[in-house]
Structures are given as structure tokens and as C-alpha cells.
Design an enzyme around this catalytic site. Structure first.
Site, mmCIF file in Angstrom:
data_model
loop_
_atom_site.group_PDB
_atom_site.id
_atom_site.type_symbol
_atom_site.label_atom_id
_atom_site.label_comp_id
_atom_site.label_asym_id
_atom_site.label_seq_id
_atom_site.Cartn_x
_atom_site.Cartn_y
_atom_site.Cartn_z
ATOM 1 N N TRP A 118 0.829 -1.176 0.000
ATOM 2 C CA TRP A 118 0.000 0.000 0.000
ATOM 3 C C TRP A 118 0.871 1.236 0.000
ATOM 4 C CZ3 TRP A 118 -2.395 -2.715 4.634
ATOM 5 C CH2 TRP A 118 -3.365 -3.642 4.213
ATOM 6 N N VAL A 121 2.463 2.505 3.434
ATOM 7 C CA VAL A 121 3.388 1.640 4.154
ATOM 8 C C VAL A 121 4.501 1.177 3.217
ATOM 9 C CG1 VAL A 121 3.641 -0.468 5.515
ATOM 10 C CG2 VAL A 121 1.515 0.861 5.665
ATOM 11 N N CYS A 122 4.124 0.413 2.214
ATOM 12 C CA CYS A 122 5.119 -0.262 1.365
ATOM 13 C C CYS A 122 5.756 0.648 0.332
ATOM 14 C CB CYS A 122 4.469 -1.471 0.689
ATOM 15 S SG CYS A 122 3.810 -2.658 1.890
ATOM 16 N N ILE A 123 5.208 1.829 0.126
ATOM 17 C CA ILE A 123 5.836 2.807 -0.759
ATOM 18 C C ILE A 123 6.482 3.927 0.053
ATOM 19 C CG2 ILE A 123 5.486 4.418 -2.681
ATOM 20 C CD1 ILE A 123 5.273 1.423 -3.388
#
Length: 217
Positions: A118, A121-123
Site C-alpha cells: 500500500w 506503508v510499502c511505498i
């Protein structure tokens, strides 16, 4: 007065000046994504993957908990890179996985382009980490998504405030092509735009079928 020169600005992406990292485009992550329609998300991820493949961009594919929780990477990406090794992580922040750092260093590019799930978070994790370490960071916003519009937008703003540069999937494809006279990539760029470019793709189909038109000279 500045002097105009017929040359590309240094801030533009080209096929050799960046590494693309596609992060956690997986079913479990997509189920909870609400900021973008899943069909649009898969379409945009496919466009980014095809652009990277066509232009031979240095590319890293990574997943999180593929076998135990999140499922396989989107087939739209896997089919484009059938032989690419996909790094499966436990870290939410891709940048904290030493295998990713080793690959980034091996590819030797000072610019990082990110897309994935997402956004918040992950970016955000790799974007802020890479920026702090001196990399330039671009984020393909419509190949990312989050659990709400609010989450996606605040994440994009947070990254932009610290220097990340937002763009879209179609912009990524066309920025790599940049000149319709580049015949070696023209046909594939048009094919990718026709398949994944929405209304622009429909316009290409119409122009070709009705007038045998093309954007190259």
C-alpha cells in the site's frame, strides 16, 4: 535570458537512468485497496511492467509473505517478467531487506521509481529511506493504492514534501518513448498504449483504423 536548447531536461526519466521497483502487487494487498479500482490498478501495473520490459529498464520485483499470506504477484506482471527472480520479504519496508539494497547497488542507478501496495506503508517506507540516502525518488501514483483515498493522498503528500516526484503509469510509458521517431520502440509503445491506455488507447485505434494515422513521421 535563458537559452533554449533542443535537448531533454535532466529531471526526465529515460530507460537507463533509473531502477524500477514494483512492490507487493498481490491479491491480499489488493483486496483491501479502496483508493483505486482493482481493474484499473491491475491495468496500470501491467502498463508499467510492459514499459519497463520494452525499454530494458533495470527492474526489481518484490512480494511480502507470498506463500503464507499475500499470494502471488499479479499475473499481469509475472507474465511480462516470467524469468525474473521475485524477492519475497518479511519487512514491510522493502528498503530494509538487504537483498534489495544489494540489487539496487548492483544496478547502479541514482534514481528509484516505485509502484506498489500500500502507498502509506510499502511505498512510503522505501521512498523516505531512499531519499534520506541520497537517491532521487519517483512514485507512479496510479500503480499504487491504499485502504482509503485519505491514506493514499496523505502518503503521496508526505513523500512529495520530502522530495519524491509523482507521476502516472501512462506518463511513465510515454516519458520513456518521448520521441515518436524512435522506431525501434514505437510499435510496442503504441501496442501497450492501445491495450492499457484507456481513452488514449481508443483514440489510437480509431485514428489507425479510420485514417491509417500514426504519431511517427
Amino acid at each position: 535570458m535563458p537559452i533554449a536548447k533542443a535537448e531533454a531536461g535532466k529531471a526526465l526519466l529515460n530507460p537507463t537512468n533509473h531502477t524500477l521497483i514494483m512492490i507487493d502487487h498481490q491479491p491480499q494487498m489488493a483486496f483491501a485497496t479502496k483508493s483505486i479500482d482493482p481493474v484499473a490498478l491491475r491495468n496500470n501495473a501491467a502498463m508499467v511492467a510492459k514499459a519497463a520490459k520494452e525499454f530494458k529498464v533495470a527492474t526489481i520485483l518484490t512480494t511480502v509473505a507470498e506463500k503464507s499470506f499475500s499470494g502471488p504477484i499479479f499475473e499481469e506482471i509475472k507474465s511480462v517478467f516470467p524469468d525474473e527472480h521475485i524477492i519475497d520479504r518479511t519487512t514491510m519496508n522493502t528498503w530494509e531487506d538487504s537483498r534489495i539494497a544489494e540489487l539496487v547497488n548492483a544496478k547502479g542507478k541514482g534514481r528509484i521509481v516505485l509502484a506498489g501496495l500500500w502507498t502509506s506503508v510499502c511505498i512510503v517506507g522505501p521512498a523516505l529511506s531512499a531519499l534520506e540516502q541520497g537517491f532521487e525518488v519517483y512514485v507512479i501514483a496510479d500503480a499504487c493504492g491504499d485502504v482509503s483515498d485519505e491514506a493514499h493522498q496523505r502518503a503521496m503528500e508526505r513523500m512529495i514534501q520530502l522530495g519524491a516526484r509523482p507521476m502516472t503509469s501512462l506518463q511513465y510509458l510515454l516519458e520513456l518513448q518521448r520521441d515518436w521517431a524512435r522506431g525501434e520502440t514505437y510499435n510496442q509503445t503504441v501496442a501497450t498504449a492501445v491495450t492499457h491506455g484507456g481513452g488514449y488507447g481508443l483514440g489510437l485505434i480509431y485514428a489507425k483504423s479510420m485514417f491509417n494515422a500514426s504519431e511517427g513521421h
